[in-house]
Enzyme design. Structure first.
Site, PDB file in Angstrom:
ATOM      1  N   LYS A 168      10.550  -5.461  73.019  1.00 35.69           N
ATOM      2  CA  LYS A 168      10.697  -6.611  71.760  1.00 35.69           C
ATOM      3  C   LYS A 168       9.964  -8.058  72.500  1.00 35.69           C
ATOM      4  O   LYS A 168      10.694  -8.232  74.310  1.00 35.69           O
ATOM      5  CB  LYS A 168      11.908  -7.285  71.279  1.00 35.69           C
ATOM      6  CG  LYS A 168      12.491  -7.210  70.574  1.00 35.69           C
ATOM      7  CD  LYS A 168      13.553  -7.458  69.794  1.00 35.69           C
ATOM      8  CE  LYS A 168      14.189  -9.070  68.387  1.00 35.69           C
ATOM      9  NZ  LYS A 168      15.366  -8.957  68.013  1.00 35.69           N
ATOM     10  N   SER A 187      15.684  -8.027  63.362  1.00 35.34           N
ATOM     11  CA  SER A 187      14.170  -9.515  63.574  1.00 35.34           C
ATOM     12  C   SER A 187      14.002  -7.961  64.166  1.00 35.34           C
ATOM     13  O   SER A 187      12.268  -8.558  64.881  1.00 35.34           O
ATOM     14  CB  SER A 187      14.958 -11.011  64.011  1.00 35.34           C
ATOM     15  OG  SER A 187      15.694  -9.459  65.240  1.00 35.34           O
ATOM     16  N   SER A 202      20.111  -6.840  63.748  1.00 36.82           N
ATOM     17  CA  SER A 202      18.518  -6.953  64.193  1.00 36.82           C
ATOM     18  C   SER A 202      17.866  -6.046  64.935  1.00 36.82           C
ATOM     19  O   SER A 202      16.631  -6.062  65.033  1.00 36.82           O
ATOM     20  CB  SER A 202      18.264  -8.335  64.634  1.00 36.82           C
ATOM     21  OG  SER A 202      18.731  -8.939  64.676  1.00 36.82           O
TER      22      SER A 202
END
Lengths: 479, 85, 494
Positions: A74, A149, A173
């Site tokens: 990420k 997210s 997330s």
């Protein structure tokens, strides 16, 4: 092994194949690199999972046991010399001078960085529509969101563009996008994994975790992530080694179902899938019983005070002084600060900063922040009490399946409700995993299992047994 | 509030922001229904104390690296508009 | 710094109807002498080129995290013990949020409602609290720069950012500028003896702000206070406080009221300028630092701090008084000013026969030597080594030199250093034995100052001055004053 076969190997299988010599790490890397680069090149036509893709395989051999299995990471994890932007304009092109501890640990175990994945800006969002680098699309239906997210990480794994990915979970997330994309996502016990080098959103809630095709891969990644880090004062030694799961049954396992998180507000299709999975669990020998989490309905409120409060402080450093974007031609210092942050932050981030600033401000601290801290205490207590009666607590991961792009962007509150089932575990700091439970209207539904702190081994084992029984087929999402 | 957070909000942004925040705050206000008078706040979910660092030097960043990402640099320092007194 | 009651005399006694008393509290920031910064492993900087002592943490890079320095906490505990504070069983760091270029994260990690130490006192001035925090970076104004559009520019140097600070806050128990200055000196001595800081005001390792308010004498409410910041010498602190007291008194006597504000004192002009009004005060939005765990102050940490405690000023004073039979006032003077005490004890330790009596050595140190050194100069840094002063006082006590000669020797020592006996020999300053030589000189002096001699004969002892002066000049001060006086009286038959 031909190219397609190679791409079908789970991360664990690939590591074994490399170790046994039947697969060249380089070949695996190149196969994935090509796919990731293609998605990146496709822009809005693709899924837009990535913000950076390696231009070539690294030189030399990666160490065992992972031996060179590629890892997508990420964007908010600092990776030295590689853009780490946390999905934000304010960090566009930022190249950190150091690498996040958890990424270092994984590379020392032999994982190799193949790409940085797109995400909601500063990890704030449940749909990956808040990225400065464009929305991410759900591989199951490109008109729909992948969740957030860690949307880029989830979509990449679901679409077979990466064998596995690293994400972060603050209020859901990792788990929620895993649910919406039909893959596995785990949020570990708070403190089990170092946060050093993870661009911070909400310090007391953020945790790094795996997004993978199956539970065994999640365990494998977690195994090489946990451990005390002297650079993170809040990190803890995990009391035991993370084992690869092997359970096939759930005999003697008591599953607790909280009515507060399994009733009102959950889509019918999701509830049906949830019930079906419970039945399967019982067939495997589990006992299902109701539990009470009386303060769970207030978890979202507490979360949407605490997380913004911490983030309003954590994001204060983005001011154009030492790195990142600086607004040009500032009249004076105040102008530089305010225009830099106005230009550099998206709407959701600004919203949460304002909310957080308000919650901490003098005169309001007790009513908001102080209160939220107390609600947090009660929620943690609720879980502890419940765990004296059951081994795990189970809920749907998200109240809905993947919704359409743009469907909830006009109503922040509606968007926040996506975290309804995941936020309580975040507040309590306990581990929770989401596995695909089935489909509803052709879209994946996630089944969440939460356990007491440091119960990851048992949690992974139980999830593994259930996963086998469910036999979810994620092929439809593969690109 | 915006000034405290050093966020400049344009005219168009101000109204929707205020509306959205109000809605969220209303929702959050439901916490007010709870009786939490006897409850201690959790400031740290980790039930451990300590985690101190021994007073031993660790390598510093070379200056070029410290300054490498800076928008404006001069004479080895980060250049900013002066704060008003 | 006198013992006993805090004076409650009014700040002015100019016959005005309203008598006001000053209420002063001090807020002191001390840079701790650890090897590394408060929350990261960067070594502390002493004038290195800008931004060469930084890392991801003290630069506030994305993803960086603080980890508390255990030695800084140890030093904090030592300070708490020295000041008789209550040590918190559990201490928490808080974030103090405000935007400023010298604050890398735009918040400072400090302590708020669970500080390391509370209460305590030092020489009857109560301590409010002691807590730990990190220092800000340095901001250097550089004037206009083409690089910065439209305004003046500043450079930020993060070398200092993150240095451990102990903040010590006194209760407003001080009443006069002199008292404040003396108390601060004692605090400084205490901290220096603890070895926790260089406590050097010029270098910035000791910084002092003062909170000042006035109230009518005899009342106990607190008036509106102002804050006087960043005075970097004891003298400036005294003058600054005095100036502010005068300013407030004039306003109050004129019927006005005091605005709460922060002021800067310019020692060159004596002017007080407002830095910022407290109404524009920051809302710091304190909340517990989530990246740091609470620090449990356990028995072991306290024991380690106790073991590391040196002899503190009050203890030293008591010991000097007891062991060396010094007067209470002398003992305190030596103990409360580290350098004097250290010099004194070094002198005694190095002394050889003839040994100086302790009180006499102390008097010559705190009187004659200090008077000859610059303001605030450390005697240990002068050319007069402790052994030399001890030797000189020993000679004087053994009457091998007269007082006058001794003073001349001291002048030479101060100017050039050296050994007292060697100077005595070189300059021919050895005490004159009584006897014929001196008698003859006294006789000469009487003849040369016949008028004075006459007046002395008539009973005016004060008139002896010129006669004695003559003798001293002739003997280059070597004659013993008492002996000269005796001879004068003997020869005049009075």
């Amino acid at each position: 092994m031909n190219a397609t076969d190679v791409l079908r190997l789970s991360a664990g299988e690939a590591a074994d194949a490399i170790d046994s010599g039947s697969l060249a790490a380089r070949e695996l890397f190149d196969a994935y690199r090509e796919r990731a680069a293609a998605d990146r090149a496709a822009g809005a036509e693709g899924l837009n999972c990535f913000t950076w893709v390696a231009s070539q395989a690294p030189a030399g051999d990666a160490p065992a046991p992972l031996g060179g299995v590629p890892l997508a990471v990420k964007d908010l994890f600092c990776t030295e010399g590689v853009p780490s932007q946390a999905g934000s304009r304010i960090l566009e092109g930022y190249l950190p001078p150091y690498t996040a501890s958890v990424v270092s640990r994984l590379t020392r175990a032999g994982a190799t960085l193949i790409a940085k994945t797109n995400q909601d800006e500063f990890a704030m969002g449940s749909s990956n529509e808040n990225s400065a680098f464009g929305v991410v699309r759900n591989p199951w239906d490109r008109e729909r969101v992948p969740g957030g997210s860690s949307g880029g990480s989830a979509a990449a794994v679901a679409a077979g563009l990466a064998p596995w990915a690293l994400g972060t979970d603050t209020g859901g997330s990792i788990r929620q996008p895993a649910a919406l994309c039909g893959i596995v996502g785990l949020k570990p016990t708070y403190g089990a994994v170092s946060r050093y080098g993870m661009i911070a959103f909400a310090s007391s809630l953020d945790q790094a975790g795996p997004l993978t095709r199956d539970v065994a891969d999640a365990a494998l990644m977690l195994r090489h992530m946990v451990g005390r880090d002297h650079c993170d004062a809040t990190s803890l030694a995990f009391p035991e080694e993370i084992e690869l799961p092997s359970a096939e049954r759930l005999d003697g396992i008591r599953l607790g179902v909280p009515k507060e998180l399994t009733g009102e507000g959950i889509e019918t299709g999701v509830l049906d899938s949830f019930q079906a999975t419970l039945v399967l669990a019982q067939e495997l020998g589990a006992e299902v019983q109701p539990v009470h989490l009386p303060h769970a309905p207030h978890a979202l409120s507490a979360y949407y005070v605490l997380a913004p409060a911490e983030c309003s402080s954590n994001l204060a450093r983005y001011d154009g002084v030492r790195y990142g974007y600086r607004a040009p031609d500032a009249r004076d210092l105040l102008d530089m600060y305010t225009r830099t942050r106005h230009d550099g932050f998206g709407a959701e981030v600004k919203r949460r900063i304002m909310l957080g600033t308000y919650a901490l401000s003098s005169g309001y601290y007790d009513a908001y922040y102080g209160r939220a801290q107390r609600v947090r205490t009660k929620i943690a207590e609720d879980f502890r009490t419940a765990f004296s009666d059951v081994d795990f607590i189970v809920t749907p991961t998200a109240p809905t399946v993947a919704f359409r792009l743009g469907e909830k962007t006009a109503d922040p509150l509606a968007m926040y409700l996506n975290d309804y089932c995941t936020v309580p575990m975040s507040l309590a700091g306990i581990p929770a995993i989401s596995i695909p439970g089935g489909l509803s209207e052709g879209l994946p539904v996630g089944f969440q299992i939460a356990g007491p702190a440091f119960s990851e081994n048992r949690l992974l084992d139980g999830a593994h047994a259930l996963e086998r029984a469910i036999g979810f087929d994620g092929d439809a999402a593969r690109v | 509030m915006a000034r405290l957070a050093r966020l400049a909000l344009s005219e168009e942004e101000l109204e929707p922001m205020a509306r959205e925040l109000s809605a969220v705050l209303d929702h959050i206000a439901r916490m007010g229904e709870l009786d939490l008078s006897e409850v201690p706040p959790t400031s740290h979910v980790v039930e451990v104390t300590g985690a101190l660092r021994p007073d031993e030097p660790r390598p510093c960043l070379p200056r070029e690296i410290a300054l490498a990402q800076a928008p404006a640099v001069s004479d080895g320092g980060f250049l900013v508009p002066s704060p008003q007194a | 710094m006198s013992e006993g009651d805090r004076p409650s005399t009014p700040a002015a006694s100019d016959g005005h109807a309203e008598a006001f008393e000053a209420v002063i509290g001090l807020e002191i920031h001390v840079q701790l002498a650890t090897a590394t910064k408060m929350f990261c492993g960067c070594e502390l900087s002493f004038g290195e080129p800008p931004n060469t002592r930084t890392c991801a943490v003290c630069l506030g890079l994305p993803g960086s995290l603080p980890v508390a320095n255990e030695r800084a906490i140890h030093f904090g505990l030592m300070i708490g013990l020295a000041l008789g504070c209550e040590l918190a069983p559990r201490s928490i760091f808080h974030r103090k949020n405000y935007f400023y270029p010298d604050q890398a994260k735009n918040y400072q990690i400090s302590q708020y409602d669970e500080p390391l130490c509370r209460g305590g006192s030092l020489d009857q001035v109560r301590i409010h609290r002691v807590h730990l925090e990190e220092d800000a970076a340095k901001l250097i104004h550089v004037g206009s720069s083409g690089r910065i559009h439209g305004s003046d520019a500043s450079l930020v140097d993060f070398n200092r950012g993150g240095t451990p600070l102990a903040e010590i806050v006194s209760e407003p128990d001080l009443r006069t500028p002199e008292q404040a200055s003396e108390w601060l000196k004692l605090l400084r001595t205490t901290l220096r003896r603890l070895g926790v800081s260089d406590v050097n005001m010029e270098e910035g390792s000791l910084r002092c702000d003062a909170n000042i308010s006035l109230r009518r004498s005899g009342t106990s409410d607190l008036g509106v206070k102002t804050e006087l910041k960043n005075m970097n010498s004891f003298r400036f602190i005294e003058r600054g406080i005095r100036a502010e007291i005068d300013r407030q008194r004039k306003i109050l006597q004129g019927g006005g009221s005091i605005t709460q504000e922060t002021l800067h004192f310019d020692p060159a002009s004596g002017a007080l300028t407002s830095l910022r009004s407290k109404e524009e005060a920051h809302d710091y939005r304190y909340f517990p630092e989530p990246d740091l765990l609470p620090v449990a102050i356990d028995e072991e940490m306290i024991a380690l701090a106790r073991e590391a405690m040196p002899e503190l000023p009050a203890e030293r004073a008591a010991r000097l008084q007891l062991e060396l039979d010094l007067s209470a006032e002398t003992a305190q003077r030596l103990a409360f000013a580290d350098e004097l005490g250290d010099y004194f004890e070094a002198g005694l330790a190095a002394a050889v026969d003839p040994r100086p009596p302790a009180q006499m050595l102390a008097n010559w140190l705190t009187g004659d030597l200090v008077a000859r050194l610059g303001d605030g100069e450390d005697p240990l840094a002068s050319r007069v080594r402790p052994a030399a002063l001890a030797g000189l006082v020993g000679l004087l006590a053994a009457r091998r030199v007269s007082v006058g000669a001794a003073r001349q020797v001291l002048d030479r020592l101060v100017a050039e250093g050296g050994e007292p006996q060697a100077i005595v020999d070189a300059e021919g300053l050895a005490a004159m034995d009584g006897g014929d030589e001196l008698s003859a000189i006294v006789a000469d002096a009487l003849r040369a100052n016949a008028d004075a001699a006459e007046r002395v004969r008539e009973g005016n002892t004060k008139a002896m001055g010129p006669i004695v002066g003559h003798v001293m000049r002739e003997t280059k001060g070597r004659a013993d004053g008492t002996e000269v006086s005796r001879l004068i009286h003997e020869q005049l038959g009075v």
